[in-house]
Design a protein around this motif. Structure first.
Motif, mmCIF file in Angstrom:
data_model
loop_
_atom_site.group_PDB
_atom_site.id
_atom_site.type_symbol
_atom_site.label_atom_id
_atom_site.label_comp_id
_atom_site.label_asym_id
_atom_site.label_seq_id
_atom_site.Cartn_x
_atom_site.Cartn_y
_atom_site.Cartn_z
ATOM 1 N N GLY A 21 0.778 -1.235 0.000
ATOM 2 C CA GLY A 21 0.000 0.000 0.000
ATOM 3 C C GLY A 21 0.802 1.275 0.000
ATOM 4 O O GLY A 21 0.233 2.374 -0.008
ATOM 5 N N ALA A 22 2.136 1.172 0.020
ATOM 6 C CA ALA A 22 2.957 2.384 -0.075
ATOM 7 C C ALA A 22 2.894 2.947 -1.486
ATOM 8 O O ALA A 22 2.824 2.194 -2.467
ATOM 9 C CB ALA A 22 4.401 2.079 0.307
ATOM 10 N N HIS A 23 2.917 4.265 -1.577
ATOM 11 C CA HIS A 23 2.982 4.896 -2.901
ATOM 12 C C HIS A 23 4.360 4.696 -3.523
ATOM 13 O O HIS A 23 4.505 4.541 -4.729
ATOM 14 C CB HIS A 23 2.690 6.387 -2.795
ATOM 15 C CG HIS A 23 2.957 7.139 -4.061
ATOM 16 N ND1 HIS A 23 2.025 7.239 -5.071
ATOM 17 C CD2 HIS A 23 4.072 7.784 -4.501
ATOM 18 C CE1 HIS A 23 2.550 7.930 -6.073
ATOM 19 N NE2 HIS A 23 3.785 8.270 -5.755
ATOM 20 N N GLY A 24 5.378 4.725 -2.666
ATOM 21 C CA GLY A 24 6.754 4.607 -3.132
ATOM 22 C C GLY A 24 7.678 4.412 -1.953
ATOM 23 O O GLY A 24 7.242 4.031 -0.860
ATOM 24 N N VAL A 25 8.958 4.681 -2.167
ATOM 25 C CA VAL A 25 9.949 4.480 -1.117
ATOM 26 C C VAL A 25 10.827 5.717 -0.990
ATOM 27 O O VAL A 25 11.039 6.450 -1.960
ATOM 28 C CB VAL A 25 10.832 3.239 -1.380
ATOM 29 C CG1 VAL A 25 9.979 1.974 -1.407
ATOM 30 C CG2 VAL A 25 11.625 3.383 -2.673
ATOM 31 N N ALA A 26 11.328 5.937 0.221
ATOM 32 C CA ALA A 26 12.339 6.960 0.474
ATOM 33 C C ALA A 26 13.597 6.234 0.929
ATOM 34 O O ALA A 26 13.528 5.330 1.770
ATOM 35 C CB ALA A 26 11.857 7.932 1.544
ATOM 36 N N VAL A 27 14.724 6.607 0.361
ATOM 37 C CA VAL A 27 15.967 5.866 0.594
ATOM 38 C C VAL A 27 17.081 6.844 0.925
ATOM 39 O O VAL A 27 17.273 7.845 0.230
ATOM 40 C CB VAL A 27 16.354 5.032 -0.648
ATOM 41 C CG1 VAL A 27 17.624 4.237 -0.376
ATOM 42 C CG2 VAL A 27 15.214 4.102 -1.046
ATOM 43 N N MET A 28 17.835 6.522 1.973
ATOM 44 C CA MET A 28 18.936 7.372 2.374
ATOM 45 C C MET A 28 20.271 6.648 2.224
ATOM 46 O O MET A 28 20.991 6.852 1.246
ATOM 47 C CB MET A 28 18.749 7.873 3.803
ATOM 48 C CG MET A 28 19.802 8.874 4.251
ATOM 49 S SD MET A 28 19.396 9.692 5.820
ATOM 50 C CE MET A 28 19.455 8.306 6.948
ATOM 51 N N GLY A 29 20.624 5.804 3.178
ATOM 52 C CA GLY A 29 21.957 5.219 3.236
ATOM 53 C C GLY A 29 22.433 4.537 1.967
ATOM 54 O O GLY A 29 23.530 4.842 1.470
ATOM 55 N N PRO A 30 21.653 3.606 1.409
ATOM 56 C CA PRO A 30 22.142 2.904 0.219
ATOM 57 C C PRO A 30 22.496 3.835 -0.937
ATOM 58 O O PRO A 30 23.525 3.655 -1.597
ATOM 59 C CB PRO A 30 20.979 1.973 -0.149
ATOM 60 C CG PRO A 30 20.287 1.725 1.154
ATOM 61 C CD PRO A 30 20.381 3.032 1.892
ATOM 62 N N VAL A 31 21.661 4.866 -1.170
ATOM 63 C CA VAL A 31 21.926 5.776 -2.290
ATOM 64 C C VAL A 31 23.042 6.751 -1.951
ATOM 65 O O VAL A 31 23.833 7.127 -2.826
ATOM 66 C CB VAL A 31 20.634 6.516 -2.702
ATOM 67 C CG1 VAL A 31 20.938 7.628 -3.708
ATOM 68 C CG2 VAL A 31 19.632 5.535 -3.305
ATOM 69 N N MET A 32 23.138 7.157 -0.695
ATOM 70 C CA MET A 32 24.247 8.028 -0.316
ATOM 71 C C MET A 32 25.591 7.321 -0.526
ATOM 72 O O MET A 32 26.579 7.933 -0.932
ATOM 73 C CB MET A 32 24.124 8.468 1.146
ATOM 74 C CG MET A 32 22.982 9.429 1.438
ATOM 75 S SD MET A 32 23.112 11.053 0.630
ATOM 76 C CE MET A 32 22.076 10.816 -0.834
ATOM 77 N N ARG A 33 25.616 6.016 -0.280
ATOM 78 C CA ARG A 33 26.853 5.252 -0.454
ATOM 79 C C ARG A 33 27.091 4.851 -1.902
ATOM 80 O O ARG A 33 28.237 4.707 -2.330
ATOM 81 C CB ARG A 33 26.824 4.015 0.455
ATOM 82 C CG ARG A 33 26.865 4.361 1.943
ATOM 83 C CD ARG A 33 26.992 3.130 2.811
ATOM 84 N NE ARG A 33 25.795 2.301 2.794
ATOM 85 C CZ ARG A 33 24.766 2.434 3.634
ATOM 86 N NH1 ARG A 33 24.785 3.392 4.557
ATOM 87 N NH2 ARG A 33 23.730 1.627 3.572
ATOM 88 N N ASP A 34 26.005 4.645 -2.656
ATOM 89 C CA ASP A 34 26.134 4.213 -4.053
ATOM 90 C C ASP A 34 24.966 4.775 -4.855
ATOM 91 O O ASP A 34 23.933 4.122 -5.014
ATOM 92 C CB ASP A 34 26.152 2.681 -4.134
ATOM 93 C CG ASP A 34 26.323 2.184 -5.562
ATOM 94 O OD1 ASP A 34 26.543 3.007 -6.474
ATOM 95 O OD2 ASP A 34 26.220 0.954 -5.776
ATOM 96 N N PRO A 35 25.092 6.010 -5.363
ATOM 97 C CA PRO A 35 23.977 6.653 -6.058
ATOM 98 C C PRO A 35 23.532 5.930 -7.321
ATOM 99 O O PRO A 35 22.402 6.125 -7.777
ATOM 100 C CB PRO A 35 24.501 8.056 -6.369
ATOM 101 C CG PRO A 35 25.989 7.966 -6.251
ATOM 102 C CD PRO A 35 26.261 6.903 -5.237
ATOM 103 N N ALA A 36 24.382 5.083 -7.882
ATOM 104 C CA ALA A 36 23.974 4.326 -9.072
ATOM 105 C C ALA A 36 22.822 3.364 -8.760
ATOM 106 O O ALA A 36 22.125 2.914 -9.676
ATOM 107 C CB ALA A 36 25.165 3.560 -9.638
ATOM 108 N N LEU A 37 22.615 3.054 -7.471
ATOM 109 C CA LEU A 37 21.507 2.174 -7.085
ATOM 110 C C LEU A 37 20.143 2.765 -7.435
ATOM 111 O O LEU A 37 19.149 2.037 -7.487
ATOM 112 C CB LEU A 37 21.549 1.890 -5.583
ATOM 113 C CG LEU A 37 22.516 0.822 -5.089
ATOM 114 C CD1 LEU A 37 22.478 0.748 -3.570
ATOM 115 C CD2 LEU A 37 22.162 -0.541 -5.686
ATOM 116 N N VAL A 38 20.091 4.072 -7.657
ATOM 117 C CA VAL A 38 18.824 4.713 -8.025
ATOM 118 C C VAL A 38 18.170 3.993 -9.200
ATOM 119 O O VAL A 38 16.957 3.774 -9.215
ATOM 120 C CB VAL A 38 19.054 6.200 -8.354
ATOM 121 C CG1 VAL A 38 17.872 6.783 -9.133
ATOM 122 C CG2 VAL A 38 19.269 6.987 -7.069
ATOM 123 N N ALA A 39 18.964 3.619 -10.185
ATOM 124 C CA ALA A 39 18.402 2.935 -11.359
ATOM 125 C C ALA A 39 17.719 1.633 -10.959
ATOM 126 O O ALA A 39 16.652 1.280 -11.516
ATOM 127 C CB ALA A 39 19.501 2.669 -12.377
#
Length: 199
Positions: A166-184
């Motif tokens: 039921g979540a609209h989406g996700v908010a992400v901090m640590g993983p993307v701060m350490r490896d921004p390529a994970l956004v894809a």
């Protein structure tokens, strides 16, 4: 407002490179919404960093959300802490951090445009908020709430489950701060998740 499926939350202490470079790499990988947290900075330094981040997002039509109402320029979207007072002059967009049914209900009464719900999974970034909610907790709490962004320990493999709960989406901090390529990877997971045919 069309709330993105992924919101990147900043924490420069987890970055191997300067925060602006990390956000630029995240944007290059497809991120279009950034919540500028980093509330420990002196006001002048935080304001200058916000200007730099905005310059990264504006060319792609991205959204920079100011963490907290204090120091936010007029007309700036803000994301409020759980106990932070609602601004007397309503910003154009307002989100709020929530961790319980009581906080979600209050955010709905305030007319918040979105909420983060955390911690969904165990994470060192969200200490002090009790046990992880899990997907069952998200499913129970998201009913009737403003659009929910699942936050806390969410990996790309978890995105589909969060959306199904039921979540609209996700908010992400640590993983993307350490490896921004994970956004894809996060975006690909959101594109294939339940309800993802809608913006």
């Amino acid at each position: 407002m069309i709330l993105p499926r992924l919101v990147v939350v900043t924490d420069r202490t987890q970055c191997a490179r300067p925060l602006v470079q990390v956000v630029a790499a995240a944007v290059a990988s497809g991120a279009r919404a950034v919540l500028f947290r980093d509330k420990d900075l002196p006001p002048a330094e935080r304001s200058a960093l916000a200007t730099d981040l905005r310059s990264v997002l504006e060319p792609v039509g991205g959204l920079l959300v100011h963490g907290g109402a204090t120091g936010a320029p007029p007309g700036t979207p803000v994301h409020l802490a759980a106990a932070e007072p609602f601004p007397a002059a309503r910003p154009p967009l307002v989100g709020r951090s929530c961790h319980s049914a009581t906080e979600l209900a209050a955010a709905a009464r305030e007319g918040c445009d979105w909420v983060t719900l955390s911690p969904v999974f165990p994470t060192a970034s969200k200490p002090g908020y009790g046990p992880a909610l899990g997907l069952d907790g998200v499913a129970e709490l998201a009913v009737g709430a403003p659009p929910v962004l699942a936050l806390g320990g969410v990996r790309p493999d978890d995105v589909a489950g969060c959306l199904a709960a039921g979540a609209h989406g996700v908010a992400v901090m640590g993983p993307v701060m350490r490896d921004p390529a994970l956004v894809a990877e996060y975006l690909a997971a959101a594109a294939g998740g339940p309800g993802s045919q809608h913006p």
